[in-house]
Design a protein around this motif. Structure first.
Motif, short mmCIF file in Angstrom:
data_model
loop_
_atom_site.label_atom_id
_atom_site.label_comp_id
_atom_site.label_asym_id
_atom_site.label_seq_id
_atom_site.Cartn_x
_atom_site.Cartn_y
_atom_site.Cartn_z
N TYR A 125 -1.12 42.96 2.59
CA TYR A 125 -0.17 42.42 1.81
C TYR A 125 0.80 41.70 2.63
O TYR A 125 0.65 41.36 3.87
CB TYR A 125 0.83 43.73 1.32
CG TYR A 125 0.17 44.62 0.50
CD1 TYR A 125 -1.26 44.11 -0.27
CD2 TYR A 125 0.65 45.82 0.00
CE1 TYR A 125 -1.71 45.11 -1.32
CE2 TYR A 125 -0.25 46.80 -0.81
CZ TYR A 125 -1.13 46.37 -1.55
OH TYR A 125 -1.73 47.23 -2.41
N THR A 126 1.92 41.06 1.74
CA THR A 126 3.07 40.43 2.64
C THR A 126 3.86 41.37 2.82
O THR A 126 3.99 42.29 2.36
CB THR A 126 3.56 39.26 1.84
OG1 THR A 126 4.20 39.95 0.68
CG2 THR A 126 2.56 38.25 1.33
N GLN A 127 4.92 41.21 4.09
CA GLN A 127 5.90 42.11 4.51
C GLN A 127 6.80 42.33 3.17
O GLN A 127 7.30 43.38 3.14
CB GLN A 127 6.43 41.50 5.79
CG GLN A 127 7.13 42.70 6.38
CD GLN A 127 8.52 42.65 6.07
OE1 GLN A 127 9.08 41.88 5.25
NE2 GLN A 127 9.44 43.78 6.30
N SER A 128 7.16 41.21 2.72
CA SER A 128 8.27 41.19 1.66
C SER A 128 7.54 42.43 0.35
O SER A 128 8.27 42.87 -0.19
CB SER A 128 8.66 40.07 1.02
OG SER A 128 7.56 39.15 0.71
N SER B 85 5.59 51.19 10.57
CA SER B 85 6.08 49.62 10.43
C SER B 85 5.72 49.09 9.00
O SER B 85 4.63 49.20 8.62
CB SER B 85 5.71 48.89 11.47
OG SER B 85 5.72 47.35 11.34
N PHE B 86 6.59 48.40 8.29
CA PHE B 86 6.31 47.64 7.16
C PHE B 86 5.26 46.60 7.54
O PHE B 86 4.26 46.17 6.82
CB PHE B 86 7.57 46.90 6.31
CG PHE B 86 8.29 48.01 5.73
CD1 PHE B 86 8.05 49.49 5.66
CD2 PHE B 86 9.42 47.77 5.32
CE1 PHE B 86 8.87 50.43 5.07
CE2 PHE B 86 10.40 48.64 4.48
CZ PHE B 86 9.84 50.09 4.34
N THR B 87 5.58 45.93 8.49
CA THR B 87 4.82 44.68 8.81
C THR B 87 3.48 45.11 9.18
O THR B 87 2.49 44.51 8.71
CB THR B 87 5.37 43.98 10.37
OG1 THR B 87 6.74 43.73 9.93
CG2 THR B 87 4.63 42.58 10.58
N ALA C 175 1.50 45.82 5.88
CA ALA C 175 1.32 44.99 5.35
C ALA C 175 0.00 44.22 5.98
O ALA C 175 -1.15 43.81 5.31
CB ALA C 175 2.25 43.71 5.43
N ALA C 176 -0.01 44.07 7.02
CA ALA C 176 -1.38 43.51 7.85
C ALA C 176 -2.64 44.27 7.56
O ALA C 176 -3.55 43.77 7.40
CB ALA C 176 -1.14 43.48 9.27
#
Length: 297
Positions: free
Chosen positions: A28-31, A18-20, A23-24
């Motif tokens: 990082y931010t998901q974008s 998962s990108f999300t 990121a967590a």
């Protein structure tokens, strides 16, 4: 081609699916994760993930890169650990050089003490002439070397410092049955009729030749044998006598006698040579070499 941070991000996305989630984990931010993965896919020449309704999954290209990324990141992590240990003086490789007779007893004894005190230090040993060892120190190929000022003085080498370790007296090896084998110090003139075993070739002056000149004679015969084992064999057979550094006394077979000489000039000076910024483990080995010399004295 690939940056280390990009590979770490890629591995985190692959493991989390998962990108999300990636990121967590990486703050990082998901974008930001999406942009960096897109850039990595562009550099890879195609997609690395299958986009699913919920999350992502590695495709064949992604699995290939994932395998290599894990290897690269693992090797970098190990390199970082080894460098940290090395610079802290706690382990790593230590390249040590010495000339032949220093490797008979002096250097091995100090290396054994280093192994007992610092088992995490892995020693890579090398043997060579003083000229070669000093050159390798200057080139960064050695971390410490035991060198000698015999026969032509201590050579200079850029970025190398030397400190005196000890003096090494030259003795004479005789057959056990030799008429002088049981005496105390021997005057070199008493050996004027002997043949001498010698390893130096060419016209270079030798300590033996200089000593014979001081004693008022020239050697009757020179037998040139390169290796110590060969010289000892000739002496044992009664074919000649040989100068033997006190460093090599432990290697002399029981069929020979080692006697001291009266000429005080028959000695050489040993030095410990180090680069200008020595490793902590090299400094510890230097101290162990000094301690070994002190015990012998």
């Amino acid at each position: 081609m690939f940056e280390n941070d990009a590979l770490r991000l890629f591995v985190t996305v692959a493991e989390s699916g998962s990108f999300t989630e990636a990121a967590a984990r990486l703050n990082y931010t998901q974008s930001a994760v999406s942009r960096r993965i897109a850039a990595l896919e562009q550099r890879s020449g195609g997609a690395l993930f299958d986009r699913l309704p919920r999350g992502v999954r590695l495709n064949p290209a992604g699995r290939t890169l994932h395998r290599h990324a894990l290897e690269v990141l693992d090797r970098l992590a190990r390199a970082e650990r080894e460098l940290a240990v090395l610079h802290a003086g706690l382990g790593g490789l230590l390249h040590v050089g010495a000339f032949a007779t220093a490797n008979i007893s002096l250097v091995p004894g100090a290396l054994r003490a280093l192994r007992d005190a610092r088992p995490e230090v892995e020693v890579v040993a090398a043997e060579g002439t003083t000229d070669t060892l000093m050159r390798r120190l200057s080139d960064g190929a050695l971390d410490l070397a035991v060198v000698s000022d015999y026969p032509s003085g201590l050579p200079r080498a850029d970025g190398v410092t030397t400190t005196v370790l000890c003096e090494d007296e030259l003795c004479v090896a005789l057959p056990r049955g030799h008429r002088l084998a049981g005496t105390g110090r021997i005057d070199l003139r008493e050996l004027r009729d002997e043949a001498w075993l010698q390893s130096a070739y060419g016209d270079r002056p030798t300590m033996l030749a200089d000593a014979c000149v001081r004693a008022g004679f020239s050697p009757r015969k020179i037998i040139r044998i390169a290796e110590w084992t060969g010289k000892f064999g000739y002496v044992a057979a009664g074919l000649g006598v040989a100068l033997v550094p006190s460093l090599a006394a432990r290697a002399v077979p029981g069929t020979l006698a080692v006697c001291r000489l009266t000429d005080p000039a028959l000695r050489r000076t040993l030095h410990v040579a180090l680069p200008s910024a020595p490793l902590p483990a090299a400094l510890e080995l230097r101290d162990l070499l000094r301690a070994a010399v002190d015990r012998e004295e």
